[in-house]
Design a protein around this motif. Sequence first.
Motif, PDB file in Angstrom:
ATOM      1  N   THR A 170      11.322 -21.066  24.780  1.00 23.57           N
ATOM      2  CA  THR A 170      11.813 -20.824  26.098  1.00 23.57           C
ATOM      3  C   THR A 170      10.859 -20.747  27.172  1.00 23.57           C
ATOM      4  OG1 THR A 170      13.515 -19.335  25.218  1.00 23.57           O
ATOM      5  CG2 THR A 170      13.708 -19.566  27.511  1.00 23.57           C
ATOM      6  N   PHE A 171      10.012 -19.769  26.870  1.00 24.53           N
ATOM      7  CA  PHE A 171       9.120 -19.466  27.804  1.00 24.53           C
ATOM      8  C   PHE A 171       8.181 -20.346  27.977  1.00 24.53           C
ATOM      9  CE2 PHE A 171       6.543 -17.210  30.629  1.00 24.53           C
ATOM     10  CZ  PHE A 171       5.383 -17.291  30.143  1.00 24.53           C
ATOM     11  N   ARG A 176       9.953 -23.248  30.406  1.00 24.35           N
ATOM     12  CA  ARG A 176       9.977 -22.635  31.583  1.00 24.35           C
ATOM     13  C   ARG A 176       8.641 -22.916  32.546  1.00 24.35           C
ATOM     14  NH1 ARG A 176      10.766 -16.581  33.666  1.00 24.35           N
ATOM     15  NH2 ARG A 176      10.431 -17.178  35.773  1.00 24.35           N
ATOM     16  N   VAL A 234      21.370 -19.768  27.688  1.00 24.88           N
ATOM     17  CA  VAL A 234      20.561 -18.909  28.351  1.00 24.88           C
ATOM     18  C   VAL A 234      19.183 -19.811  28.821  1.00 24.88           C
ATOM     19  CG1 VAL A 234      19.316 -16.743  28.699  1.00 24.88           C
ATOM     20  CG2 VAL A 234      21.672 -16.861  27.698  1.00 24.88           C
ATOM     21  N   LYS A 256      19.318 -22.505  31.152  1.00 20.72           N
ATOM     22  CA  LYS A 256      19.939 -22.286  32.573  1.00 20.72           C
ATOM     23  C   LYS A 256      18.589 -21.645  33.155  1.00 20.72           C
ATOM     24  CE  LYS A 256      23.496 -19.835  31.352  1.00 20.72           C
ATOM     25  NZ  LYS A 256      24.848 -18.975  31.640  1.00 20.72           N
ATOM     26  N   GLN A 257      17.775 -21.086  32.403  1.00 17.39           N
ATOM     27  CA  GLN A 257      16.548 -20.430  32.895  1.00 17.39           C
ATOM     28  C   GLN A 257      15.479 -21.358  33.113  1.00 17.39           C
ATOM     29  OE1 GLN A 257      14.501 -17.224  32.409  1.00 17.39           O
ATOM     30  NE2 GLN A 257      16.610 -16.015  32.101  1.00 17.39           N
ATOM     31  N   ASP A 262      23.464 -17.819  38.724  1.00 18.09           N
ATOM     32  CA  ASP A 262      24.006 -18.041  37.349  1.00 18.09           C
ATOM     33  C   ASP A 262      25.376 -17.508  37.299  1.00 18.09           C
ATOM     34  OD1 ASP A 262      24.730 -18.211  34.862  1.00 18.09           O
ATOM     35  OD2 ASP A 262      22.981 -17.480  33.922  1.00 18.09           O
TER      36      ASP A 262
END
Lengths: 458, 458, 458
Positions: free
Chosen positions: C4-5, C8, C155, C158-159, C174
Amino acid sequence: MQKTFHCRISTTSERVCVFGTGDMGRSLGLRLLQAGYGVVFGSRRPHSSSSLIPHGAQVLGHAAASQSAHLIFIAVQREHYDFLVPLANQLKGKVLVDLSNNLRKNQYPEANAEYLQSLVPGAEVVKGFNTLSAWSLQNGPSDANRQVYICGESVEAKQAVIAVAIKLGFSALDQGFLSVARELEDFPLQLFPQWRLPLRIAIGLSAAFFFYLLIRDIIYAYVTQSKDISFRIMVSLANKVCPIVSLIMLSLCYLPGVLASFLQLYRGTKYRRFPDWLDRWMLCRKQLGLLALGFAFLHVLYTLIIPIRYYVRFKATEQNRTTQFDTTTAWRGDSYLSLGILGFGLYVLLGITSLPSVINTLSWREFSFIQSKLGHLTLLLCTAHTYLYGWNRFLSSSTYKWYTPPGYMLCLVLPSVVLLLKLLLITPCVDRTITRIRQGWERGADQRNPKDSQPLIP
Amino acid sequence: MQKTFHCRISTTSERVCVFGTGDMGRSLGLRLLQAGYGVVFGSRRPHSSSSLIPHGAQVLGHAAASQSAHLIFIAVQREHYDFLVPLANQLKGKVLVDLSNNLRKNQYPEANAEYLQSLVPGAEVVKGFNTLSAWSLQNGPSDANRQVYICGESVEAKQAVIAVAIKLGFSALDQGFLSVARELEDFPLQLFPQWRLPLRIAIGLSAAFFFYLLIRDIIYAYVTQSKDISFRIMVSLANKVCPIVSLIMLSLCYLPGVLASFLQLYRGTKYRRFPDWLDRWMLCRKQLGLLALGFAFLHVLYTLIIPIRYYVRFKATEQNRTTQFDTTTAWRGDSYLSLGILGFGLYVLLGITSLPSVINTLSWREFSFIQSKLGHLTLLLCTAHTYLYGWNRFLSSSTYKWYTPPGYMLCLVLPSVVLLLKLLLITPCVDRTITRIRQGWERGADQRNPKDSQPLIP
Amino acid sequence: MQKTFHCRISTTSERVCVFGTGDMGRSLGLRLLQAGYGVVFGSRRPHSSSSLIPHGAQVLGHAAASQSAHLIFIAVQREHYDFLVPLANQLKGKVLVDLSNNLRKNQYPEANAEYLQSLVPGAEVVKGFNTLSAWSLQNGPSDANRQVYICGESVEAKQAVIAVAIKLGFSALDQGFLSVARELEDFPLQLFPQWRLPLRIAIGLSAAFFFYLLIRDIIYAYVTQSKDISFRIMVSLANKVCPIVSLIMLSLCYLPGVLASFLQLYRGTKYRRFPDWLDRWMLCRKQLGLLALGFAFLHVLYTLIIPIRYYVRFKATEQNRTTQFDTTTAWRGDSYLSLGILGFGLYVLLGITSLPSVINTLSWREFSFIQSKLGHLTLLLCTAHTYLYGWNRFLSSSTYKWYTPPGYMLCLVLPSVVLLLKLLLITPCVDRTITRIRQGWERGADQRNPKDSQPLIP
């Protein structure tokens, strides 16, 4: 580091715990559920509480609930915090968010959040969300305050709480360490702290001029001519007090800036702090100006209804034409009205550009152009409007009933002084010096190497 | 990746360095301390500077200070940047935030931030915070501009700076690469760039109509009847210029939209750019409309003070009743006033919905409903108000002094054209075509497969 | 977590893909380029599209384009989504942002984003950006809506989308899971949903009182005295309808709060929900109040132009002085005007503090002080203004033409009731009980342990 990041993301998809099933707790829980969090309520009597809590949430005992989440909102009143003491072990390392408020200032010796930290030393206490009401939590941050203030010792804990706030649609502002908690707890109790001094000045001035004019106008007529014109209090007197107070307040709004410039000129540097009273005065200029606008607005309305008044209409029919039409009077009257209108127009423009959302669209130079240049122009127009109103009555002795000057003369003193001082400041030689001082130049400092002590913005 | 994240969090609990102990540097340092950062100032003469810096910060030499932090704010004027050259080695890999501004546009051949980057090629230069004043830094982002603009080449460096900005309570907006720096440096110097053209139009129109009416009204009376009615300049003339300019500006605000529709209709597509002049015109519609509102506001005030004027009151007593009460005149007069009031009410509503914070609460459809539907209704009401004001005087030859039409007739041309064109646009058959074009349909493009070139929002 | 990170940050320096080269797609692509993203357009006919797309972007076939980025914006109309089915394999794990809108509500059985998810089950669909127009995307989020709403199941996805939105200068909110998509798709189609009920009430009241007064004033004069005073419709009648509707709307704005207090008092608790009609009523109080302000504003303008009216000027010259000057009438008239002015001043203050950006600067206590205390004071002043207007005419039988009361009498009923009820609520004994209830006390609940069910905010 890794841990922090982990908790920051995982809280979103994982569970959050709320202690307390009161108004605040339930509203917060509902909002958390809507934002996609799993919510576990901690309650003393989980079974009796379960009927109250929002659909989709779980209710457990405090100890069990605390195990299910890293972040725990404490939506319980401070008096009942002692139930947390036996849970100290389970709460070790958890982030506790203190939502509590007090009923009045200085209710307790220390901030609620600090008290909570002392009860559960192993936990990471974050103060926050307390400026929101249960109502605004339930209905979302659309209209009520969108800003959430937080403080706490642990950066990681605050990051986690900020992440939750953002998910709920609020914007979070980190205010620093836990020692700020008392300030945050006092915030919901405050009532216009910045407006107090300006409001007191406005009320004081209004009262003083009201009684001064009451004596000069109504009582003087009663004593010397035995005429009862007390009905004039409602409109005529009000319409004298309003413009007088408005003009004085407007000059009080621009006086501190002028004084500050002269102080810098006298000191030859801008690197010394202003005296405290001047600092405080400068911080309430906006409020002084807005109150002045309010009084000007009332003055405009009071002036515009003049022809509708019974008294005026009665006079109009009574009046016999005895004088010739006087062009000078027409010039004077129309100029006086026109200056008033233009002044009020600028006044309103200043008011509109004081709205927070308008300020945000202005660059610093634009803001200072409007508030300083147009502001002084407004003061000039309004002062000229008042001088033209007085016209040649300044010279007539009948103006000075009981040897007192009329109200409009008194109120001209301060704006005239401000405008004269401002005129001095914008003369080329003074202006050059003040500009150099504002750019960092210091008198008598030329021998020093000013290299890295110079400011960047003039 | 890991490194970025590391620096992003760690800056918060660690140290930040500020080069320069001037106004800007000290204000920034104070704010950083309040936000919980450790602050180290870099100074050429650390010992003499230490008395000036905020309590809690450290002062070291530049080289030593730079070692203590990953992020360094350069709060020094551009002329003194050369002191950084010998530090190039120590600054390698550091994030340097260039805060500098210039005193005027195009002062230097390249942006300050680009110059800084050329001096210290190993560092990651980020431009930012320069739109803030030292004052707003000291007093927090409550009233002044809350927005901070940054740009730079390195995404990681910008992330780190954004993190600091957010901690200080600002919201940061990444504007792109370092090439944008010049634009950011020009920003604090700009003075209402979007208002210039509309303001020039307003001033030009006001001046033109002022002299036109001066000749037609005042000078005509003087030449033909030897009457001095020059006092009318202040109110009567002003009250003719204001509504005329207001109505023309309002139609100028709606004309480009109508022209754009006809252009799309003529071209049969919306996929070709409008000519530049039309684009620029459309971008200043808001300013045209707000200026029109300002003139309308002055017109309302000038009208409302009519009965208070000396001239009018004098006339009233002089007047002898010679005519019979005329119901048609009463109807015309009252309708004229009523349309004016309703038009002004809608005008004010349009003004309020132009406030940034109000716009933000509106959906796109709501915004366009108000600004387009209600806007054209306002124009219609104001135009009808002016037609009723003229009434049958259009036909009387005495209206045309020196063979010139009166001002209100001249100002009716443009709004009438706009309203007629708009009327054409909303006739069913034209409206259907324009709606299809706006939904992506192209004339003569039916044979092509329009699949993925269709727009989504009508 | 790591992934995720990674995504991002990496999206920022890497590529984003846009499917569709229509208006929306191109505007979005341009903005992404400006923010520093690499942009790859996916098109069915890459060669013919390449002339249209913004400079700096690439155009590839859909399959090739989708390989180049993790995040894909779907700027294509829903009808054409089927081209995505054969790409399902390539899109596995990708984040698809659905930008689409519909032309009307309930156009399709399920939300476009849910339909998209069903076509490409392996992708992570996020709904978002659909509330923006192509225009506001092109011109940046300066004036139009700055807020972007998103929803989706994942999640992480969305991030990633939030990160892009922030880079483009928007603030992202959100809204929860993909089931909210329908709501987001309906949002751009909505037209003032919260204003409908208040507007209907205002129009209904205006129409009712217009006809009532038409009969009582105009038709009565015509029938009984054969006088045609129909011209009075435009100003006199309008100036009766406006204040009447304004006062009734203002009391409708404060009535639900008073009713809610009595309901809590009767129930002895605040923990039971209000009936639905009361809840809905309370949520439109702001709109009721603002409409009331609008009518009051028109009333002020209609009143101020009275002396300019032809009818009034005609009357003034006709009038013969038959009566003596009456001090009581002067007192009454001036008080009536003065109360009206003060009431209107407060009214405007209430309106200004309803602006979103002003609300945001107020603490909860300040907001409720203004809206409740000052609001009721406004109602009191306006009601007293109306009573003084009526004065002793309440007692005179000639007031009751055709046995009907005049409009101002009818409109006094509701505000009088609200003020009386409010007076009851602030008597010490009732006030004490209501304060205790609002602090969480429940009647008959003292035997229960109220420990953690107590609210925190009074």
